[in-house]
Design a protein around this motif. Sequence first.
Motif, mmCIF file in Angstrom:
data_model
loop_
_atom_site.group_PDB
_atom_site.id
_atom_site.type_symbol
_atom_site.label_atom_id
_atom_site.label_comp_id
_atom_site.label_asym_id
_atom_site.label_seq_id
_atom_site.Cartn_x
_atom_site.Cartn_y
_atom_site.Cartn_z
ATOM 1 N N GLU A 1 0.844 -1.194 0.000
ATOM 2 C CA GLU A 1 0.000 0.000 0.000
ATOM 3 C C GLU A 1 0.875 1.238 0.000
ATOM 4 O O GLU A 1 2.008 1.204 0.496
ATOM 5 N N VAL A 2 0.349 2.321 -0.531
ATOM 6 C CA VAL A 2 1.125 3.554 -0.577
ATOM 7 C C VAL A 2 0.315 4.711 0.001
ATOM 8 O O VAL A 2 -0.910 4.759 -0.137
ATOM 9 N N PHE A 3 0.978 5.595 0.718
ATOM 10 C CA PHE A 3 0.345 6.842 1.148
ATOM 11 C C PHE A 3 1.429 7.899 1.341
ATOM 12 O O PHE A 3 2.611 7.617 1.164
ATOM 13 N N TYR A 4 0.992 9.120 1.678
ATOM 14 C CA TYR A 4 1.926 10.246 1.621
ATOM 15 C C TYR A 4 1.894 11.059 2.922
ATOM 16 O O TYR A 4 1.031 10.844 3.786
ATOM 17 N N ALA A 5 2.820 12.005 3.016
ATOM 18 C CA ALA A 5 3.017 12.767 4.247
ATOM 19 C C ALA A 5 1.732 13.431 4.754
ATOM 20 O O ALA A 5 1.401 13.328 5.944
ATOM 21 N N ALA A 6 0.992 14.079 3.845
ATOM 22 C CA ALA A 6 -0.196 14.821 4.279
ATOM 23 C C ALA A 6 -1.228 13.887 4.904
ATOM 24 O O ALA A 6 -1.890 14.244 5.889
ATOM 25 N N GLY A 7 -1.353 12.694 4.354
ATOM 26 C CA GLY A 7 -2.314 11.727 4.885
ATOM 27 C C GLY A 7 -1.907 11.244 6.267
ATOM 28 O O GLY A 7 -2.745 11.078 7.159
ATOM 29 N N ASN B 1 9.429 14.701 14.027
ATOM 30 C CA ASN B 1 10.372 15.469 13.200
ATOM 31 C C ASN B 1 10.800 14.722 11.949
ATOM 32 O O ASN B 1 11.693 15.158 11.243
ATOM 33 N N HIS B 2 10.189 13.593 11.732
ATOM 34 C CA HIS B 2 10.614 12.781 10.589
ATOM 35 C C HIS B 2 9.449 12.444 9.674
ATOM 36 O O HIS B 2 9.101 11.295 9.519
ATOM 37 N N THR B 3 8.816 13.451 9.109
ATOM 38 C CA THR B 3 7.814 13.110 8.091
ATOM 39 C C THR B 3 8.556 12.916 6.771
ATOM 40 O O THR B 3 9.546 13.585 6.499
ATOM 41 N N HIS B 4 8.051 11.979 6.023
ATOM 42 C CA HIS B 4 8.722 11.604 4.779
ATOM 43 C C HIS B 4 7.758 11.794 3.620
ATOM 44 O O HIS B 4 6.551 11.756 3.810
ATOM 45 N N PRO B 5 8.290 11.949 2.423
ATOM 46 C CA PRO B 5 7.403 12.215 1.279
ATOM 47 C C PRO B 5 6.388 11.099 1.041
ATOM 48 O O PRO B 5 5.224 11.358 0.773
ATOM 49 N N GLU C 1 -7.536 20.706 -0.834
ATOM 50 C CA GLU C 1 -6.536 19.912 -0.102
ATOM 51 C C GLU C 1 -6.584 18.489 -0.659
ATOM 52 O O GLU C 1 -7.610 17.822 -0.584
ATOM 53 N N LEU C 2 -5.462 18.050 -1.206
ATOM 54 C CA LEU C 2 -5.432 16.754 -1.896
ATOM 55 C C LEU C 2 -4.804 15.676 -1.026
ATOM 56 O O LEU C 2 -3.731 15.871 -0.450
ATOM 57 N N HIS C 3 -5.495 14.544 -0.935
ATOM 58 C CA HIS C 3 -4.922 13.375 -0.255
ATOM 59 C C HIS C 3 -4.918 12.191 -1.210
ATOM 60 O O HIS C 3 -5.959 11.842 -1.777
ATOM 61 N N LEU C 4 -3.747 11.599 -1.379
ATOM 62 C CA LEU C 4 -3.611 10.429 -2.237
ATOM 63 C C LEU C 4 -3.183 9.241 -1.386
ATOM 64 O O LEU C 4 -2.305 9.368 -0.535
ATOM 65 N N PHE C 5 -3.796 8.127 -1.624
ATOM 66 C CA PHE C 5 -3.354 6.888 -0.982
ATOM 67 C C PHE C 5 -3.923 5.737 -1.790
ATOM 68 O O PHE C 5 -4.860 5.922 -2.569
ATOM 69 N N GLY C 6 -3.372 4.554 -1.607
ATOM 70 C CA GLY C 6 -3.964 3.462 -2.365
ATOM 71 C C GLY C 6 -3.113 2.221 -2.427
ATOM 72 O O GLY C 6 -2.295 1.943 -1.545
ATOM 73 N N HIS C 7 -3.346 1.481 -3.501
ATOM 74 C CA HIS C 7 -2.825 0.129 -3.636
ATOM 75 C C HIS C 7 -1.719 0.161 -4.696
ATOM 76 O O HIS C 7 -2.007 0.233 -5.892
ATOM 77 N N LEU C 8 -0.494 0.126 -4.220
ATOM 78 C CA LEU C 8 0.664 0.394 -5.065
ATOM 79 C C LEU C 8 0.794 -0.588 -6.224
ATOM 80 O O LEU C 8 1.003 -0.192 -7.372
#
Length: 453
Positions: A246-252, A269-273, A366-373
Amino acid sequence: MIEQLRAIVGPAHVLTDPDVTASYERDWTGRFGGRAAAVVRPANTDEVAAVLRACHEAGHAVVPQGGNTGLVGGGVPRQGEVVLSLRRLDAMEPVDTVAAQVTVGAGVTLAAVQQHVRARGFDVGVDFAARDSATIGGLVATNAGGERVLRYGMTRASVVGIEAVLADGSVVSRMHGLPKDNVGYDLASLVVGSEGTLAVVTRVRLRLVPLLTERVTALLAVDSTAAALALLAHLRACLSTLECAEVFYAAGVDLVCAATGRPHPFGTNHTHPAYVLIECAARHDPSDELMAALATVPDQAGVRDSAIAVAGPAREALWAYREHHTEAINRAGVPLKLDVAVPLAVFAAFEAELRATVAEVAPDAELHLFGHLNEGNLHVNILAAGDRAEALTEAVLTLTAGRGGSISAEHGVGVAKARWLPLCRGAADVAAMTSVKRALDPGGILNPGVLFA
Ligand code: 2HG
Ligand code: ZN
C-alpha cells in the motif's frame, strides 16, 4: 405497491418512517442520497423475487443495498426508488473443507465470513477496511478490490457461484462450485461488478484460500513514488509471501495522526514524502524472508526509514496509518472522491501530474492520495473542492484516461462517474453493455442512473 410489498415481506420489514429510513437513504460520506419510496427488507431469495416482480409490474425503480459502504452513490436512492436492503439474507452454510468453498447469503458482512471460515483454517481472498459493514452481495455487485489483490485478485477471482434475481423476478443460479464449467455464458461473471444494474445477488459461493496465520508487516518511508515503485519491484521479485503493498503520503499521515491521536510513525520530526506498507503472510514465519529482502534493497531505492512488526497489535498499529485514511479525511469534511489506476510504467509521472492538475484547477483544495501500489490504484480524495468539484473530476479523469488508466479502479462507476464512462469505454463497448442491460432489465427498474448516465 407498498401494500403489496408489506404482504410479501411482512409490515415490519417495509420501512417508511423518515427517521428509520434515513440511514438507508444517504451514503457513508454524506455525498450521495435522496428519498426512498420505502426500504424493503426481504428475508430470503423468494421474497427478493416477489419484491422485484411487484416492482417490475408497477414499473417502479429499485436500488439494491448491502452494507451501504459504497463510495460512488450506487447503493442509495436518488428520487423515490424502493431501497431493497439485502442485509437480512445473512445465512452462512458450513465450510466445505474438501472443496475449500463456502456458500453465504448476500447480506453477510465480510468480517462475519472471515470469522466463519477462519475457524476452519481458511480465509477469504478479499479484505479491506470496511470489512465490518460491507456485505458479500455488495462485494460481488461491485467486484470489490482492497488490500490483497496483489496475491488473490479482485472479488471476481473468489466467486465460484452466484444465485441472483433478475428484474422480472426470475432466479438464476449456479451454486455447485464447479471450478470447471464451460456450459454457456458465465452469468455469474457478468453479474460480478454490474453494480445492481443487471440482477440482485442473493447468495454467493466463494472460493477460499488457506488461512495464513504467520504475518509480518513493514512500514517503509521512501523518497518518492518512483522510490516506492523500485522498492515494490525488488520485494515482489524476492518475496514468495508478499500479500499487500500500500502507498500513502506525508499529508495523509499528518491527518491520520491528528484524527486518531497516534504518534507519527518515525517521530514527529521525521515526516517523509511517501510511505509503503507491506505485509507478508505464510504458514511459517515470513520474517526472515522479509528481512533478507530488505537487506538487499539497492541503495538508490531511496528507503529512508523502516519499522517492522510481527505481533498482532504492533501490526495493527502500522496498518492504522493506512486504514484510517478514509475516516480521517471524512472527519475533515465531505471529500470529492475519485478512484483511479494507471499502468505502473507511468504511475510515478502520473502522481506528479495529478498533483499539478489539482493545484491548477482548485488552488485552495486539499489533496490526499493513498492506495494500492501494486495495482497502480490511487484514491484521490479532495477536500474543500467547493464549486470546483465538477471541474476537478473532469480534469483528473481526463488525465487518467489519457495515460491509459481506469477512471474507476475498484469503487465502481455508480452515479458518480456515469457521465464519464465513455472516457474509458469505446462506443462499441458501451453499445454492447447497453444491449445486455436492455435484455436483462427491459423496464430499466434496476438501479437507474448507475453506470449509464
Ligand atoms: C481503501 O482502499 C478504500 O481504503 C477507500 O478503497 C478509499 O476512501 C477512499 O477513497
Ligand atoms: Zn481501496
